[in-house]
Design a protein around this motif. Structure first.
Motif, mmCIF file in Angstrom:
data_model
loop_
_atom_site.group_PDB
_atom_site.id
_atom_site.type_symbol
_atom_site.label_atom_id
_atom_site.label_comp_id
_atom_site.label_asym_id
_atom_site.label_seq_id
_atom_site.Cartn_x
_atom_site.Cartn_y
_atom_site.Cartn_z
ATOM 1 N N ILE A 279 37.190 -85.292 -70.209
ATOM 2 C CA ILE A 279 36.219 -84.674 -71.109
ATOM 3 C C ILE A 279 35.606 -83.471 -70.401
ATOM 4 C CG2 ILE A 279 34.106 -84.993 -72.432
ATOM 5 C CD1 ILE A 279 34.665 -87.902 -72.609
ATOM 6 N N PRO A 280 35.667 -82.299 -70.995
ATOM 7 C CA PRO A 280 35.113 -81.101 -70.348
ATOM 8 C C PRO A 280 33.606 -81.227 -70.095
ATOM 9 C CG PRO A 280 36.525 -80.516 -72.202
ATOM 10 C CD PRO A 280 36.324 -81.992 -72.280
ATOM 11 N N ASP A 281 33.154 -80.620 -69.033
ATOM 12 C CA ASP A 281 31.730 -80.640 -68.693
ATOM 13 C C ASP A 281 30.887 -79.852 -69.683
ATOM 14 O OD1 ASP A 281 32.218 -82.204 -66.473
ATOM 15 O OD2 ASP A 281 32.432 -80.477 -65.119
ATOM 16 N N THR A 282 31.534 -79.058 -70.544
ATOM 17 C CA THR A 282 30.784 -78.268 -71.519
ATOM 18 C C THR A 282 30.168 -79.132 -72.612
ATOM 19 O OG1 THR A 282 32.886 -77.868 -72.652
ATOM 20 C CG2 THR A 282 32.085 -76.137 -71.187
ATOM 21 N N LEU A 283 30.616 -80.369 -72.744
ATOM 22 C CA LEU A 283 30.042 -81.250 -73.754
ATOM 23 C C LEU A 283 28.737 -81.854 -73.255
ATOM 24 C CD1 LEU A 283 32.872 -80.954 -75.035
ATOM 25 C CD2 LEU A 283 32.744 -83.381 -75.637
ATOM 26 N N SER A 284 27.836 -82.110 -74.189
ATOM 27 C CA SER A 284 26.565 -82.742 -73.833
ATOM 28 C C SER A 284 26.799 -84.197 -73.441
ATOM 29 C CB SER A 284 25.602 -82.682 -75.023
ATOM 30 O OG SER A 284 26.059 -83.515 -76.075
ATOM 31 N N ALA A 285 25.820 -84.777 -72.772
ATOM 32 C CA ALA A 285 25.931 -86.173 -72.326
ATOM 33 C C ALA A 285 26.068 -87.115 -73.518
ATOM 34 C CB ALA A 285 24.718 -86.549 -71.484
ATOM 35 N N ARG A 286 25.341 -86.827 -74.598
ATOM 36 C CA ARG A 286 25.415 -87.698 -75.776
ATOM 37 C C ARG A 286 26.776 -87.597 -76.451
ATOM 38 N NH1 ARG A 286 19.504 -87.090 -78.795
ATOM 39 N NH2 ARG A 286 18.266 -88.105 -77.159
ATOM 40 N N SER A 306 30.147 -98.671 -88.473
ATOM 41 C CA SER A 306 28.733 -98.647 -88.872
ATOM 42 C C SER A 306 27.820 -98.332 -87.688
ATOM 43 C CB SER A 306 28.347 -99.987 -89.495
ATOM 44 O OG SER A 306 28.595 -101.056 -88.589
ATOM 45 N N ASP A 307 28.210 -98.765 -86.475
ATOM 46 C CA ASP A 307 27.399 -98.488 -85.283
ATOM 47 C C ASP A 307 27.482 -97.025 -84.869
ATOM 48 O OD1 ASP A 307 26.638 -101.151 -85.114
ATOM 49 O OD2 ASP A 307 28.360 -101.690 -83.869
ATOM 50 N N ILE A 308 28.601 -96.368 -85.173
ATOM 51 C CA ILE A 308 28.737 -94.943 -84.842
ATOM 52 C C ILE A 308 27.612 -94.146 -85.499
ATOM 53 C CG2 ILE A 308 30.191 -92.898 -85.176
ATOM 54 C CD1 ILE A 308 32.631 -94.752 -84.976
ATOM 55 N N LEU A 309 27.242 -94.540 -86.712
ATOM 56 C CA LEU A 309 26.210 -93.810 -87.448
ATOM 57 C C LEU A 309 24.839 -93.922 -86.792
ATOM 58 C CD1 LEU A 309 27.260 -94.844 -91.073
ATOM 59 C CD2 LEU A 309 27.752 -92.696 -89.895
ATOM 60 N N LEU A 310 24.670 -94.892 -85.904
ATOM 61 C CA LEU A 310 23.386 -95.087 -85.225
ATOM 62 C C LEU A 310 23.338 -94.403 -83.867
ATOM 63 C CD1 LEU A 310 22.921 -98.907 -85.961
ATOM 64 C CD2 LEU A 310 22.046 -96.965 -87.276
ATOM 65 N N HIS A 311 24.450 -93.813 -83.438
ATOM 66 C CA HIS A 311 24.485 -93.200 -82.111
ATOM 67 C C HIS A 311 23.538 -91.996 -82.044
ATOM 68 C CE1 HIS A 311 26.036 -91.196 -78.504
ATOM 69 N NE2 HIS A 311 26.539 -92.377 -78.178
ATOM 70 N N PRO A 312 22.808 -91.848 -80.933
ATOM 71 C CA PRO A 312 21.824 -90.756 -80.810
ATOM 72 C C PRO A 312 22.401 -89.363 -81.045
ATOM 73 C CG PRO A 312 21.533 -92.343 -79.032
ATOM 74 C CD PRO A 312 22.779 -92.747 -79.756
ATOM 75 N N TRP A 313 23.675 -89.145 -80.712
ATOM 76 C CA TRP A 313 24.244 -87.801 -80.870
ATOM 77 C C TRP A 313 24.220 -87.352 -82.324
ATOM 78 C CZ3 TRP A 313 28.956 -85.874 -83.066
ATOM 79 C CH2 TRP A 313 29.230 -84.523 -82.747
ATOM 80 N N LEU A 314 24.393 -88.293 -83.251
ATOM 81 C CA LEU A 314 24.425 -87.940 -84.670
ATOM 82 C C LEU A 314 23.043 -87.689 -85.242
ATOM 83 C CD1 LEU A 314 27.207 -90.287 -86.061
ATOM 84 C CD2 LEU A 314 27.280 -87.812 -85.795
ATOM 85 N N SER A 319 18.092 -77.662 -85.827
ATOM 86 C CA SER A 319 17.135 -76.727 -85.228
ATOM 87 C C SER A 319 16.981 -76.955 -83.727
ATOM 88 C CB SER A 319 15.766 -76.894 -85.902
ATOM 89 O OG SER A 319 15.288 -78.223 -85.736
ATOM 90 N N ASN A 320 17.340 -78.185 -83.290
ATOM 91 C CA ASN A 320 17.272 -78.492 -81.867
ATOM 92 C C ASN A 320 18.555 -79.218 -81.474
ATOM 93 O OD1 ASN A 320 16.359 -78.843 -79.254
ATOM 94 N ND2 ASN A 320 15.298 -80.771 -79.727
ATOM 95 N N PRO A 321 19.696 -78.534 -81.492
ATOM 96 C CA PRO A 321 20.985 -79.190 -81.260
ATOM 97 C C PRO A 321 21.062 -79.803 -79.874
ATOM 98 C CG PRO A 321 21.226 -76.806 -81.157
ATOM 99 C CD PRO A 321 19.840 -77.073 -81.650
ATOM 100 N N CYS A 322 21.965 -80.810 -79.762
ATOM 101 C CA CYS A 322 22.118 -81.515 -78.488
ATOM 102 C C CYS A 322 22.502 -80.564 -77.373
ATOM 103 C CB CYS A 322 23.212 -82.571 -78.620
ATOM 104 S SG CYS A 322 22.991 -83.722 -79.971
ATOM 105 N N HIS A 323 23.482 -79.713 -77.702
ATOM 106 C CA HIS A 323 24.011 -78.874 -76.628
ATOM 107 C C HIS A 323 24.903 -77.820 -77.271
ATOM 108 C CE1 HIS A 323 25.146 -78.013 -72.469
ATOM 109 N NE2 HIS A 323 26.396 -77.945 -72.858
#
Length: 345
Positions: A279-286, A306-314, A319-323
Motif C-alpha cells: 500500500i503506497p504511503d500516499t494513502l491516509s492511515a484510515r 455492513s461493518d464497512i459502512l461503520l469504518h471511520p474512513w467513510l 470539507s475536511n477530507p482524511c487525506h
C-alpha cells in the motif's frame, strides 16, 4: 405492430411483442468458464487491452430495431446490451437482451431485493417470441472507465463513491444475495456529474437459502477473485469473497492499479493465494486500515459488508477530507483496460 399487455408475475411492467425478434437468441449465450479450469495462455482477462473490431461490420449484424415502444440502437459493451430510446418520450435507456430460458435466472436477484438508491431498478420488460428485453435507466459510464480516466481518485471523492458501493453490497447481503463477480465495471453513474452510483449488473448473483452463504461454484474476474476460491476444493463464504472483491475495488480506486497483477494467469493466481500486496504511503492511515480490513487472506477475519459502512474512513467530510493524494500523473499508476472477456468470468 400490436403490443399486448400481459399480467405481470413480477413487480415489473411487462409487455409482449407479437412479432419475430430481430435478434437471434443463439447470439446471447453466456460463457462462464470456471477458474478451476486450466487458464488459457496470454494475459488474464481483466488485464488485456481493449480488443479491436476484427474488420468492417456485416450490415446484417445489427440494425435499428423497434421493440414495443422502444427503438434499439447500437450495442454497448458486450453483445447483449444495447442503447435504446423510447419513441414517445425520447428518453434513453439501456436494454439487456436475454433468451426466454435465461430470463427467470437473470431477473431473480432484482425481484428478491427491495428498492435501494444504489441498486439499479428495472424500468420495463418487453417479451418477444425468442428473446426478452429488459430496460434500465440510462447511465453515464462505469467506475472502471472513470478510474482509468482519473488514474486514481482523491480520497475525499473516493469516500463519497465507495460509500455508495459498500451500501449496495451490504443491502444485497442483508437480502440474501451474494454478488460473486463483483468488480468496478458493475457500478455505473446515474448523473452527468458522476457523483451518484448504482450497482447495475446482478447477472452472476447467487440467491441464498437461509443464513448459510457457503458456495462451491468458482468463477469471477481473475483480478478480483479471493484466495480462498483459488485454494479451497470445498465450499467458501460467498459474502466474505464479495468483501475481498470490494477491497480490490477500493485499492484500485485509490492507487490506480490492482493490488495483484501479472501478465500470466498462473503467476497472478499465485500472488493472490499468497495475499501479499503493498500500500503506497500516499494513502491516509484510515484508508490503509479499511483496505487491510477487507484484503485479509483469512475470510473470517474480514469485515462484513455492513461493518464497512461503520469504518471511520467513510465518515470523513468533504470539507475536511482524511487525506489528499498526491498528483494523479504518476506514470506507474495505470488501471488495465477491460475487455468483453472480463464479463465471461
Amino acid at each position: 405492430m400490436s403490443v399486448n399487455l400481459v399480467t405481470p408475475t413480477l413487480p415489473l411492467r411487462l409487455k409482449r411483442v407479437d412479432f419475430e425478434d430481430a435478434h437471434d437468441s443463439g447470439a446471447f449465450k453466456c460463457k462462464r468458464p470456471r477458474l478451476s479450469q486450466p487458464p488459457s495462455p496470454g494475459l488474464a482477462p481483466c488485464l488485456r487491452p481493449l480488443s479491436q473490431s476484427p474488420g468492417p461490420a456485416d450490415p446484417g449484424d445489427h440494425c435499428v430495431s423497434r421493440i414495443g415502444p422502444y427503438v434499439l440502437l447500437e450495442p454497448t459493451e458486450g453483445t447483449q446490451t444495447y442503447r435504446a430510446v423510447h419513441h414517445v418520450t425520447e428518453q434513453e435507456y439501456i436494454c439487456k437482451v436475454t433468451s426466454v430460458k435465461k430470463y427467470q435466472e437473470l431477473i431473480a436477484p432484482y425481484t428478491q431485493l427491495s428498492a435501494h438508491e444504489n441498486i439499479s431498478q428495472i424500468s420495463e420488460v418487453v417479451m418477444g417470441e425468442k428473446n426478452i428485453y429488459i430496460f434500465f435507466e440510462r447511465n453515464y459510464g462505469d467506475m472502471h472507465a472513470y478510474v482509468r480516466t482519473c488514474k486514481r481518485l482523491q480520497e475525499d471523492e473516493a469516500v463519497l463513491l465507495f460509500g455508495q458501493m459498500a451500501a449496495a453490497v451490504a443491502h444485497c447481503h442483508k437480502s440474501g444475495v451474494v454478488l460473486r463477480d463483483l468488480k468496478l465495471r458493475k457500478f455505473v453513474f446515474t448523473d452527468r456529474q458522476r457523483t451518484k452510483l448504482v450497482l447495475q449488473n446482478l447477472e452472476d448473483s447467487c440467491l441464498l437459502d437461509g443464513e448459510d452463504d457457503s458456495l462451491t461454484d468458482k468463477h469471477g474476474c481473475p483480478a478480483y477473485v479471493g484466495p480462498e476460491i483459488l485454494n479451497s476444493r470445498h465450499s467458501y463464504s460467498g459474502k466474505a469473497a464479495d468483501v475481498w472483491s470490494l477491497g480490490v475495488v477500493l485499492y484500485t480506486m485509490l492507487v490506480g492499479r490492482y493490488p495483484f497483477q501479472d501478465v500470466e494467469p498462473a503467476a497472478l493466481f499465485s500472488k493472490i493465494r499468497r495475499g501479499v500486496y503493498t500500500i503506497p504511503d500516499t494513502l491516509s492511515a484510515r484508508a490503509k486500515s479499511l483496505v487491510c480490513c477487507m484484503l485479509r487472506k483469512v475470510p473470517s477475519q474480514r469485515l462484513e459488508a455492513s461493518d464497512i459502512l461503520l469504518h471511520p474512513w467513510l465518515h470523513c467530510s468533504t470539507s475536511n477530507p482524511c487525506h489528499q493524494l498526491s498528483s494523479r500523473t504518476s506514470s506507474d499508476q495505470v488501471v488495465p483496460d477491460f475487455t468483453d472477456s472480463e464479463d465471461s468470468n
